[in-house]
Design an enzyme around this catalytic site. Sequence first.
Site, PDB file in Angstrom:
ATOM      1  N   GLY A 128       0.823  -1.205   0.000  1.00 17.32           N
ATOM      2  CA  GLY A 128       0.000   0.000   0.000  1.00 17.32           C
ATOM      3  C   GLY A 128       0.856   1.253   0.000  1.00 17.32           C
ATOM      4  O   GLY A 128       0.719   2.133  -0.864  1.00 17.32           O
TER       5      GLY A 128
ATOM      6  N   ASP B 282       4.590  -2.608  -7.548  1.00 18.24           N
ATOM      7  CA  ASP B 282       3.921  -1.485  -6.871  1.00 18.24           C
ATOM      8  C   ASP B 282       4.144  -0.186  -7.648  1.00 18.24           C
ATOM      9  O   ASP B 282       3.236   0.635  -7.780  1.00 18.24           O
ATOM     10  CB  ASP B 282       4.469  -1.326  -5.447  1.00 18.24           C
ATOM     11  CG  ASP B 282       4.176  -2.553  -4.597  1.00 18.24           C
ATOM     12  OD1 ASP B 282       3.144  -3.201  -4.841  1.00 18.24           O
ATOM     13  OD2 ASP B 282       4.987  -2.863  -3.711  1.00 18.24           O
TER      14      ASP B 282
ATOM     15  N   GLY C  94      15.825  -1.287  -2.761  1.00 15.76           N
ATOM     16  CA  GLY C  94      14.672  -1.161  -1.871  1.00 15.76           C
ATOM     17  C   GLY C  94      13.403  -0.960  -2.677  1.00 15.76           C
ATOM     18  O   GLY C  94      13.436  -0.545  -3.839  1.00 15.76           O
TER      19      GLY C  94
HETATM   20  O1  RIB Z   1       5.663  -5.436  -3.203  1.00 15.90           O
HETATM   21  C1  RIB Z   1       6.787  -5.316  -2.392  1.00 15.90           C
HETATM   22  C2  RIB Z   1       6.405  -5.202  -0.960  1.00 15.90           C
HETATM   23  O2  RIB Z   1       5.763  -6.372  -0.550  1.00 15.90           O
HETATM   24  C3  RIB Z   1       7.575  -5.007  -0.021  1.00 15.90           C
HETATM   25  O3  RIB Z   1       7.881  -3.641   0.171  1.00 15.90           O
HETATM   26  C4  RIB Z   1       7.154  -5.696   1.233  1.00 15.90           C
HETATM   27  O4  RIB Z   1       6.695  -4.838   2.210  1.00 15.90           O
HETATM   28  C5  RIB Z   1       6.114  -6.703   0.764  1.00 15.90           C
HETATM   29  O5  RIB Z   1       5.066  -6.890   1.570  1.00 15.90           O
END
Ligand code: RIB
Length: 303
Positions: A41, A244, A279
């Site tokens: 999120g 993401d 990261g």
């Molecule tokens: O999609 C990557 C994320 O999934 C990471 O940042 C970690 O928190 C995981 O839950």
Amino acid sequence: MSKIVIIGSISMDLVMETNRLAEAGETVFGSQFSMVPGGKGANQAVAIGRLSSKNDHVEMLGAVGNDQFASGLLENLSQNQVVSENVGTIPYSTGVAQITLYDNDNRIIYCPGANAKVDARNFDKEWDIIADADLVVLQNEISHQTNLAIAQFCHQKGIRVLYNPAPSRDTDIEMLEFVDVITPNEHEVKELFPHRDLEEIIKSYPNKLLVTLGTKGSIFFDGNDIQKIPAIKAKVVDTTGAGDTFNGAFGYAISKGLSFKEAVSFGTLASHLSVQGFGAQGGMPYLKEMKESAYYEKTWAIK
Ligand code: RIB
């Protein structure tokens, strides 16, 4: 002006790099340890926040615990143009993801902590914030019941929902009729539609089912043709958060009026840039970096 509300997980990523994976009962040495902000999120919120302008309103709803991780994660959201003042703080642990980076890929164990306590039945002011959005973004690191209640609310009010069913769960199919775009990866789509041919399923959901295929790019049906948008080759540092970044950037582009296909290409460029940093959020691009890329299309009218 875009008003985007992201409801989902906010976690601390505990990242260990290693040259060898441990077998059961074995200890191996890691080469590097880092703690960086994460949670699907929050990652999607930061991806959107970094692309947004001062006129946009990007807001995160969710929960952190009352431990040492919470304040830094909230501060990180604010520093990335994400409003976090309505994120709850509860007497519990903040969500944590243990990430092993090995052989250019990641393995993640996610412990939800406070993220599991986000419950739509306790929403009050949150419903007003959601009602005011032009796009709501959901993933699967909070409960299905909360996601479903939000999706149904948005569906009734005509608010667009972008749903990233990651990590997948058996109940994902119940979300389908209430969301506008669903973005499983190649594994998640098989769990969503077992034993169905990918192109056949995609054709059933024009401009709605967008499947990400990792280094192969992504695929969707535009109503006339199947569209395959290739990934852009990159010198990969860390793939964590690439999905993401793609989802956040895709959603942002849709909210800015780009066509579905343009938004997919916009998301593809953002994730291409993101994997070049360490990261989940380290490599997420700002709009300026997107515009400086040779792959940025001049026709993408985003100011
Ligand atoms: O999609 C990557 C994320 O999934 C990471 O940042 C970690 O928190 C995981 O839950």
